[in-house]
Design a protein around this motif. Sequence first.
Motif, PDB file in Angstrom:
ATOM      1  N   GLU A   2       0.823  -1.210   0.000  1.00 25.50           N
ATOM      2  CA  GLU A   2       0.000   0.000   0.000  1.00 25.50           C
ATOM      3  C   GLU A   2       0.855   1.256   0.000  1.00 25.50           C
ATOM      4  O   GLU A   2       0.420   2.306  -0.465  1.00 25.50           O
ATOM      5  CB  GLU A   2      -0.925  -0.005   1.216  1.00 25.50           C
ATOM      6  CG  GLU A   2      -2.006  -1.053   1.114  1.00 25.50           C
ATOM      7  CD  GLU A   2      -2.966  -0.993   2.274  1.00 25.50           C
ATOM      8  OE1 GLU A   2      -3.442   0.114   2.610  1.00 25.50           O
ATOM      9  OE2 GLU A   2      -3.245  -2.059   2.839  1.00 25.50           O
ATOM     10  N   GLN A  60       2.424   5.434  -3.168  1.00 21.12           N
ATOM     11  CA  GLN A  60       1.227   4.686  -2.817  1.00 21.12           C
ATOM     12  C   GLN A  60       0.883   3.681  -3.922  1.00 21.12           C
ATOM     13  O   GLN A  60       1.343   3.800  -5.049  1.00 21.12           O
ATOM     14  CB  GLN A  60       0.067   5.647  -2.581  1.00 21.12           C
ATOM     15  CG  GLN A  60       0.346   6.617  -1.426  1.00 21.12           C
ATOM     16  CD  GLN A  60      -0.861   7.434  -1.091  1.00 21.12           C
ATOM     17  OE1 GLN A  60      -1.609   7.077  -0.205  1.00 21.12           O
ATOM     18  NE2 GLN A  60      -1.056   8.537  -1.811  1.00 21.12           N
ATOM     19  N   ALA A  61       0.063   2.718  -3.571  1.00 20.42           N
ATOM     20  CA  ALA A  61      -0.320   1.654  -4.507  1.00 20.42           C
ATOM     21  C   ALA A  61      -0.962   2.213  -5.774  1.00 20.42           C
ATOM     22  O   ALA A  61      -0.828   1.633  -6.849  1.00 20.42           O
ATOM     23  CB  ALA A  61      -1.253   0.667  -3.823  1.00 20.42           C
ATOM     24  N   ASP A  62      -1.633   3.355  -5.671  1.00 27.13           N
ATOM     25  CA  ASP A  62      -2.290   3.940  -6.845  1.00 27.13           C
ATOM     26  C   ASP A  62      -1.335   4.753  -7.719  1.00 27.13           C
ATOM     27  O   ASP A  62      -1.741   5.357  -8.699  1.00 27.13           O
ATOM     28  CB  ASP A  62      -3.491   4.791  -6.414  1.00 27.13           C
ATOM     29  CG  ASP A  62      -3.111   6.055  -5.650  1.00 27.13           C
ATOM     30  OD1 ASP A  62      -1.893   6.341  -5.449  1.00 27.13           O
ATOM     31  OD2 ASP A  62      -4.035   6.780  -5.225  1.00 27.13           O
ATOM     32  N   GLY A  63      -0.043   4.791  -7.345  1.00 24.42           N
ATOM     33  CA  GLY A  63       0.963   5.510  -8.129  1.00 24.42           C
ATOM     34  C   GLY A  63       1.179   6.948  -7.707  1.00 24.42           C
ATOM     35  O   GLY A  63       2.040   7.626  -8.264  1.00 24.42           O
ATOM     36  N   SER A  64       0.419   7.425  -6.735  1.00 23.92           N
ATOM     37  CA  SER A  64       0.601   8.805  -6.270  1.00 23.92           C
ATOM     38  C   SER A  64       1.705   8.867  -5.207  1.00 23.92           C
ATOM     39  O   SER A  64       1.995   7.880  -4.532  1.00 23.92           O
ATOM     40  CB  SER A  64      -0.710   9.364  -5.711  1.00 23.92           C
ATOM     41  OG  SER A  64      -1.127   8.631  -4.575  1.00 23.92           O
ATOM     42  N   LYS A  74       0.913   8.476   7.032  1.00 20.82           N
ATOM     43  CA  LYS A  74       0.291   7.372   6.296  1.00 20.82           C
ATOM     44  C   LYS A  74       0.845   6.032   6.780  1.00 20.82           C
ATOM     45  O   LYS A  74       0.086   5.087   7.032  1.00 20.82           O
ATOM     46  CB  LYS A  74       0.541   7.543   4.791  1.00 20.82           C
ATOM     47  CG  LYS A  74       0.103   6.384   3.928  1.00 20.82           C
ATOM     48  CD  LYS A  74      -1.376   6.323   3.761  1.00 20.82           C
ATOM     49  CE  LYS A  74      -1.748   5.239   2.760  1.00 20.82           C
ATOM     50  NZ  LYS A  74      -3.128   5.315   2.355  1.00 20.82           N
TER      51      LYS A  74
END
Length: 129
Positions: A2, A60-64, A74
Amino acid sequence: MELTIFYDGTCPLCLNEMKQLKRHDNLNRIGLEDINAADINQRFPDLDVVKANTVLHGLQADGSWLYGLDVTAKAWGLTGKHGWIKLLRLPLIKPVADLAYLAFARNRYRISYLLTGKKRCDNGSCNIK
């Protein structure tokens, strides 16, 4: 993962923080990457190592990307520990906390020496297991 944290593996305090995070990361949600690894740019071409050496980076896992205390908040949030850190992200506290973090980051080797007796972890002297 994550969250992947890009940390300075030569900084004793930084390593200590990463060890603590992994000890509490029971669900293995956090990955750790030393920005000093020889192949870091090949494995993470979007990472600017020079900037990552001045402020903590988290992917982050979403690429951000997250930076500085946002990474710390976080990461500890993912472990369920040190909930007080999220107070550092409150609107009135955030600017002051971010300035304090940047001052720490600039002086992390001196602060490490004062608190641990070691300025740097060279040649694997402080490796994370």
